[in-house]
Each structure stands twice: as C-alpha cells, then as structure tokens.
Design an enzyme around this catalytic site. Structure first.
Site, PDB file in Angstrom:
ATOM      1  N   HIS A  66       0.838  -1.205   0.000  1.00 43.66           N
ATOM      2  CA  HIS A  66       0.000   0.000   0.000  1.00 43.66           C
ATOM      3  C   HIS A  66       0.872   1.255   0.000  1.00 43.66           C
ATOM      4  O   HIS A  66       0.627   2.205  -0.751  1.00 43.66           O
ATOM      5  CB  HIS A  66      -0.887   0.061   1.250  1.00 43.66           C
TER       6      HIS A  66
ATOM      7  N   LYS B 109     -15.344  -7.879   6.055  1.00 39.53           N
ATOM      8  CA  LYS B 109     -14.165  -8.365   6.762  1.00 39.53           C
ATOM      9  C   LYS B 109     -14.291  -8.086   8.250  1.00 39.53           C
ATOM     10  O   LYS B 109     -14.936  -7.135   8.657  1.00 39.53           O
ATOM     11  CB  LYS B 109     -12.897  -7.678   6.233  1.00 39.53           C
TER      12      LYS B 109
ATOM     13  N   ARG C 203      -1.460  -6.014  -7.744  1.00 39.35           N
ATOM     14  CA  ARG C 203      -0.361  -6.921  -7.406  1.00 39.35           C
ATOM     15  C   ARG C 203      -0.022  -7.831  -8.569  1.00 39.35           C
ATOM     16  O   ARG C 203       1.090  -8.301  -8.689  1.00 39.35           O
ATOM     17  CB  ARG C 203      -0.734  -7.783  -6.200  1.00 39.35           C
TER      18      ARG C 203
ATOM     19  N   SER D 128      -3.373  -7.661   3.171  1.00 39.44           N
ATOM     20  CA  SER D 128      -3.659  -7.429   4.589  1.00 39.44           C
ATOM     21  C   SER D 128      -4.067  -8.722   5.277  1.00 39.44           C
ATOM     22  O   SER D 128      -3.677  -8.975   6.419  1.00 39.44           O
ATOM     23  CB  SER D 128      -4.743  -6.366   4.735  1.00 39.44           C
TER      24      SER D 128
END
Length: 158
Positions: free
Chosen positions: A17, A41, A92, A129
C-alpha cells in the site's frame, strides 16, 4: 490542482500500500488516503487506529492526507466531496485486474470518475492485509512487510 483518492480498508496497512500511495504522490498534487470500514471483513484494528497508523506513516509525504471514507457513501460521492478527479488503485498482478476493472468501469459509468492503475512493485506482490494478519496471528515475523507504525501496534497488541 489535481487530486486523487487511494481507497482501502488498510487493515492493516502494508508496504505494498505504502509503495503505491508514495508513487501516486509523485503523480498528483494531492493524494487522499480514504480509510474505509469493510463490512465483508472482520477488522483487526478499529477505523480510528487504521487512520492514526496511516497518518503516522504518510506524515512525511508531501500532499498526502488521510480521511475516513464514511460507511454507506459511494466512493464516487466521496471523490466529488473532496474534489478528487481520479482514483488510484494498485495491482499486485493480473489476478487483481478483473475485480478492479469492473469497479473502475462502474465508477466511470456513474460519474465519469477515472481510475488509474499502478502495477505494484514485485517485492510486494505477495502481500495482502489478510496474509499479514494471518502470519502475525500465527507468530510469524511481519516486520519487513508493514510500516513501523503498524508493526509497533501489532507488537503492542501481542
């Protein structure tokens, strides 16, 4: 002034990030890191803690501010409210593109908001994360994966 928003739950913020946001800061006059509560989440950190860690991490970067993305507010509305003309998202790898592209297309369809995709540095392609949380929870060393502010909070919580 050209402003962009980098949205995410950042739970926790990791070096992938940070790399994308730092690069965005070189492209725009202002970058707003929009920290959101992700209803899908279970958070490790509260929204307030995530904002504090992001503020500490980006305090030395010119033109970067951190704001909460209010629950129930569309990203397009948030961008309009803060005067941002673009969203910056890091990728990514090719597996991120289909999901991110559909969101970008919807945002452009709704309001004309453009999304800029930045390919993440390969050194961070493995980071998420979720993975950082899992490795930390199982006792692994994540010091090289997260900024100092996050590592300190994770160490204090252990």
């Amino acid at each position: 002034m050209h402003s962009a928003v980098c949205p995410g739950s950042f739970d926790p913020l990791h070096n992938g990030h940070v790399e994308i946001i730092a690069r965005a800061a070189n492209l725009f006059d202002e970058v707003i890191v929009a920290v959101s509560a992700n209803i899908h989440k279970t958070p490790l950190f509260t929204l307030e803690q995530r904002i504090e860690m992001a503020q500490e991490t980006f305090s030395a970067l010119r033109g970067v501010t951190v704001k909460p993305l209010p629950a129930g507010v569309l990203l397009t509305e948030f961008c309009k409210d803060v005067g941002a003309s673009a969203v910056v998202k890091g990728l990514r790898g090719t597996h991120d593109l289909p999901y991110e592209a559909s969101m970008a297309t919807m945002n452009r369809h709704l309001t004309g908001l453009e999304t800029i995709f930045l390919a993440g540095d390969g050194r961070y392609a493995h980071l998420s994360s979720t993975l950082v949380k899992e490795v930390h929870t199982l006792g692994g060393d994540i010091a090289e994966s997260v900024p100092h502010a996050v590592h300190r909070r994770l160490s204090d919580a252990s």
